[in-house]
Enzyme design. Structure first.
Site, mmCIF file in Angstrom:
data_model
loop_
_atom_site.group_PDB
_atom_site.id
_atom_site.type_symbol
_atom_site.label_atom_id
_atom_site.label_comp_id
_atom_site.label_asym_id
_atom_site.label_seq_id
_atom_site.Cartn_x
_atom_site.Cartn_y
_atom_site.Cartn_z
ATOM 1 N N HIS A 15 0.822 -1.149 -0.016
ATOM 2 C CA HIS A 15 0.070 -0.072 0.165
ATOM 3 C C HIS A 15 0.891 1.241 0.047
ATOM 4 O O HIS A 15 2.090 1.151 0.644
ATOM 5 C CB HIS A 15 -0.708 0.022 1.330
ATOM 6 C CG HIS A 15 -1.764 -0.999 1.497
ATOM 7 N ND1 HIS A 15 -1.365 -2.123 2.639
ATOM 8 C CD2 HIS A 15 -2.970 -1.464 1.107
ATOM 9 C CE1 HIS A 15 -2.244 -3.213 2.541
ATOM 10 N NE2 HIS A 15 -3.296 -2.584 1.678
ATOM 11 N N ASP A 28 2.569 1.779 3.260
ATOM 12 C CA ASP A 28 3.720 0.991 3.658
ATOM 13 C C ASP A 28 5.011 1.400 3.378
ATOM 14 O O ASP A 28 6.089 1.132 4.038
ATOM 15 C CB ASP A 28 3.371 -0.572 2.994
ATOM 16 C CG ASP A 28 1.939 -0.934 3.470
ATOM 17 O OD1 ASP A 28 1.609 -0.777 4.455
ATOM 18 O OD2 ASP A 28 1.588 -1.814 2.729
#
Lengths: 391, 391, 391, 391
Positions: A57, A60
């Site tokens: 993501h 992240d």
């Protein structure tokens, strides 16, 4: 299992998300139990255990609110690790669930400003995924749901969900990004009930999008199990619709909270059926282990978890090959009529054929007096899973 | 609830299946507890309690293996009761689950001869439904499933399922019957797992049929609850796809065996949301109570059950009207932003708009610092269900 | 509901835990959505909404690792708020789940040092609870469980669980503390499976303790629902064993993650049965709302949640009184034979009576030909819940 | 699995109920699919497949309403088959669920005459069980429950349940029968909710009986799975209480209708843990396969089912032995601290020890920084189940 290959190779297409192996073990009742890993450490660890892909993501990789310089640094470190190891980014996604602003949903929040932000964030995440050559992008609407059914008209929510997805895809196509898209369904948690709760609901939804051809499903083992559905049957239907673009492998006890256990740690029969299906269907997409080590794991144990996730897949694939090659299995499959189901029943409609069919006098009682020998066939499968029959 | 109408009228379109009120109470562990009713007695009873429609499977009316004379007699008696009472047949179906020959499925049995018989039986049942002017025909694939996942390739099963449905519909259209068709999903029981387990899976499947336009969904409360899904959300999605052609109302504790309890006897909140949705969406189709009296009921108690099924629907509809008319509710809906979800977020994609959107600097932390006041709104709903607020 | 009292008084014995209304909204997928409240603010808020009791874990009041001075300050501020408002501490507990060291359990961790720490922490928490005159102490073994069944022999775990509880109770008695103790069961989450998963398992366990007389059950609505059991029946059995010492009220969809929704927001029928049972049984203990506002709630909405929790209890109690006073209900109860179940069937055994009974010729077919009229009785209950019948 | 014994011997103590292998395949939606077997045929079949025990309800042997002559004939034929084959009756029970009169319960029916009949029937069934030297008698209260929670006060129901059980046991003891008794819990189906829903509830109930020493539990795999509880943990707790007198082995997908599938056909991990527990605990009682062949089975397939039930038990027992003998497993068990849980934590309470313990300064953060290596241990178990490691 003398001839079975139990260590992964690149063509296995095994990937892990940045939030999986490195999960810090925070849960609703307790504080983190493990230190965080940097994306670069994560990639280097992946390479060591033999995984070939990584999923992320936006958040992240780059913490929300990072400056341009911080973002550049994060990307550079990540890219260096990828270059060094040969691990590749298979899949990107947007985190639309961690920030407090998403507490009422993202594309389907009742607050129009939140919805705008969610779409804007997705556009930037698509750029980021493209920058790392991701071939796939996941829409996981973890917060697209509600606790109280009166707080949203689900039809409005589906309308907004569609609007958001259409917009993001239009943007990606406009930019010339070649990626494809998948929707990942889930029935509940963290919301009381989630929109698009199963692969079925998502398959139907896809047909209403502007361009269904670029959108498939990312079924997740644990999510379908939360609705106590057969994951094997669900994936088979997704394949039948030509929509298996990506898959999330993990495990879970049915009808419980989202456990995200190690693949093949709980439901060996369902896991076997699934792996056999994927292998026999020639599925070539990413096999993403969206799971996390038990919260009481520590140190190298988390990499043990990663190795075992892949190893069990390979072991099940070997068992499936042995099963399909077993002459006794072939005989039992024939007795059960498994192959007969692949043959048309009546063929294409014609008035004459229908008239003839309707007037057939059929001894239905006699049709009931036969067996399908599923007990024997099922036991042969169990025996192969347990390694009782020769592999 | 002073102004609420609690007794049914014809335009309520309430129907009961021949197997519902008259259910004899046999279950897996015990013998029948009530004598059977004839179809004609059933229809006369329906008229007395104010229901306007009746639903049947072929076998409910004409026992399998009946002679032509027996069939004619059964039909004549049934028609006489219909004519006498004004009750109308809304819906027909084929019983493809009771006979022993269907033990491995009907359209998806591994035995081609059983599959042929199932289609032939369906053609005759469509004739019968048409003969009684049914406007709707239900495909309920109760036995289309499996216990052992290895006994069928689910993709083959879906192929055969589609073939069977296409054939029956082609026949009906060829005969000039004007009826429409619905698929009724169920996740399991009597099979270990059923194909097309939820409304979502069935919606997706419909899009693959030869003529999706004549096929909709018949969602059943108990069936979606067995997969622990929100029935309200499921029906809303069906409506959103334009596929709510029929509905089966009953009740059930989630994640259990198929209980088929009286409508609105278990999940009052979900029932309220559902009735409000149906009423506000202007649903005009048949509302079929596919349920049965508790097995320990007897005599007139089974008609009490029928009356109360309809009465609770009407009471919930009245509560929904009072709820929607309550100024405090309107205010709470506004505070929760319910109406805001109906408004487009970003509208149609354009490169310029996307560029602008992407570059917006949004204070996401600030967006998180607001409430959606769902606690208040949800309590107002509970208060209306409980009759605490003025009706 | 003209005569119903819907605002709480002290004798209602309504309490909230420090972690409930003030819950900051962190979940496995997202960051906090609300600022924290201090214990003193919490107590003052409780007083305003009319709750009379407060429940705490040691860590809710004094953060782990606090210095003696910090602990004294925290206690002084808390006590000042209690004194100022008249709110009283009903119940104490030990947090044995938040710290990372408890990741494998507390009393049942495989690490003996962790087990020692858990017992030591409990002794100090018992002191703290006693210092605030708590009359009850809760053992909630949230982490007493496992993900992998091979990681502990459950019999060893029960042995250690018993050892820990016996030790803590022995200490409290030795100190002369007058408090009683309760065990709070839960089937899973945060562990894959929890020891003592239901009220039944805990009831049986209590009988093996050194002094069962001072230990009862703290049943929680949401927890029994997670095992899809009837909370009403569970509480009734606890009462029957004389072990209902405390109760946790909230709500939840069955067979899902631990939702901790507002009491009476989901299962109105079960809630009604429960409240009627508690009121008719004369339960006088603490009624603790162990629940939290929806995560998208904000500001005063969290107090609205608190007010409504108590209000719904009172509304259901009023509905139960109206139900029991309704002559038609009395008649329906008689027809269903509800009162007949309170009468002995055969009385005490004697050889003669048994011989006579055994030789009775009973027309069992005739016994089957009666109704129990549960449909009517159940509908009367639904009507009372919905406020359709006069209150 | 070269050295594993996969065929049963008498000391395995494997038994089947008369209603299991010979089940005719009737379900709530369909007619029988197989012809019935006589008890004598059943016993001869059992002998051929190597089972040593048989279980029956009174009605399985002697149809309700039989004349004395018919009963004698039935018993004589059954006894002849037992004598001829050496199969022995391990267990008797009373059918208190099939007759229509039991529709509202047996010991807990609201009708006192039904309750009397249920007790009388049980006395005669105890005689019958004793006549065939059954060492165990099962109370399965399949109909002891309710659909509507208002139809019975569960406390009255428990009172009557206890009265009935006490009476039957008093009679058996008075007659000098040496049998022991077990209660078999189930959460629901055929009733909406059942009293004594899990092994925990039944364990607690037993302690309230006149003579708890002669009463144990008969846990059934499928029943605990219906409440989504770990059967392994449940059986372990029953063993810990010294109450595992009998066991019902079958399999089931969790949170579904009562499937009664072949043992070890669904949950291999839970099955492995269970078999290992039973073997290591030295359980010597009857292992009763309370399951039925898939409904589409026919002819010899039903005996295949029986053979495979026993074979899988033996295969799992062999896998458990190999697991426990594996040096790598021993090392992993040590790393996980499994054996450490068997050691007392603090021992018996003393004021001095408690004071010392309370004042220990413990570095709880340091305690959190270790792993329990459950991932490795769990995978070793999976590897042994799958036969990947040497057996």
């Amino acid at each position: 299992m003398s001839d079975a290959r139990l260590t992964p190779v690149a063509s296995d297409n095994f990937a892990f998300g940045l939030w999986t192996i490195g999960n810090i073990g925070r849960d609703p009742f307790g504080e983190p139990t493990r230190p965080a890993m940097t994306p670069a450490e994560f990639v280097r660890g992946l390479a060591k255990v033999g995984a070939s892909g990584v999923v992320f993501h936006d958040d992240d990789l780059i913490a929300p609110g990072s400056s341009a310089a911080e973002a550049d640094k994060a990307k550079a470190e990540f890219r260096a690790a990828l270059d060094e190891t040969g691990v590749r980014v298979t899949t990107g996604s947007t985190n639309m669930f961690s920030l407090a602003c998403f507490k009422d949903g993202a594309f389907t929040s009742n607050d129009p400003a939140v919805r705008r932000f969610a779409i804007a964030k997705s556009l930037r995440a698509v750029d980021l995924a493209s920058e790392f050559d991701a071939e796939m992008y996941i829409f996981w609407g973890g917060r697209e749901g509600m606790e109280s059914g009166i707080s949203k008209d689900p039809r409005d929510a589906l309308e907004r969900y569609r609007e958001g997805i259409n917009y993001v895809i239009a943007y990606a196509k406009d930019q010339g990004y070649g990626m494809k898209f998948v929707i990942e369904p889930k029935p509940n948690e963290p919301r009381g009930d989630t929109f698009l709760p199963t692969v079925g609901h998502a398959l139907a939804f896809i047909e209403t999008l502007d361009d269904p051809s670029v959108v498939g499903i990312n079924p997740e083992f644990a999510h379908e199990m939360m609705a106590n559905l057969s994951f094997y049957q669900g994936v088979a239907q997704v394949l039948w619709h030509g929509k298996l673009f990506h898959i999330d492998l993990n495990d879970q006890k049915a009808s419980r909270y989202d456990q995200d256990f190690r693949f093949a740690s709980e439901n060996l029969k369902e896991n076997f059926l699934l792996v056999r299906l994927l292998e026999n269907a020639g599925y070539k997409g990413t096999k993403h282990f969206d799971s996390k080590p038990y919260r009481n794991e520590w140190g190298d144990g988390v990499w043990e978890f990663a190795r075992n996730s892949m190893r069990s897949y390979l072991a099940l694939a070997a068992a499936a090959r042995a099963f399909d090659a077993d002459p006794e299995v072939k005989e039992a499959m024939a007795a059960a009529g498994v192959g007969d189901l692949a043959k048309p029943t009546v063929g294409k409609y014609s008035a004459e054929a229908a008239a003839a069919l309707k007037s057939e006098v059929i001894d239905f009682a006699a049709l009931g007096k036969r067996g399908y020998y599923n007990e024997r066939l099922d036991q042969l499968m169990i025996d192969h899973i347990m390694g009782i029959r020769p592999r």
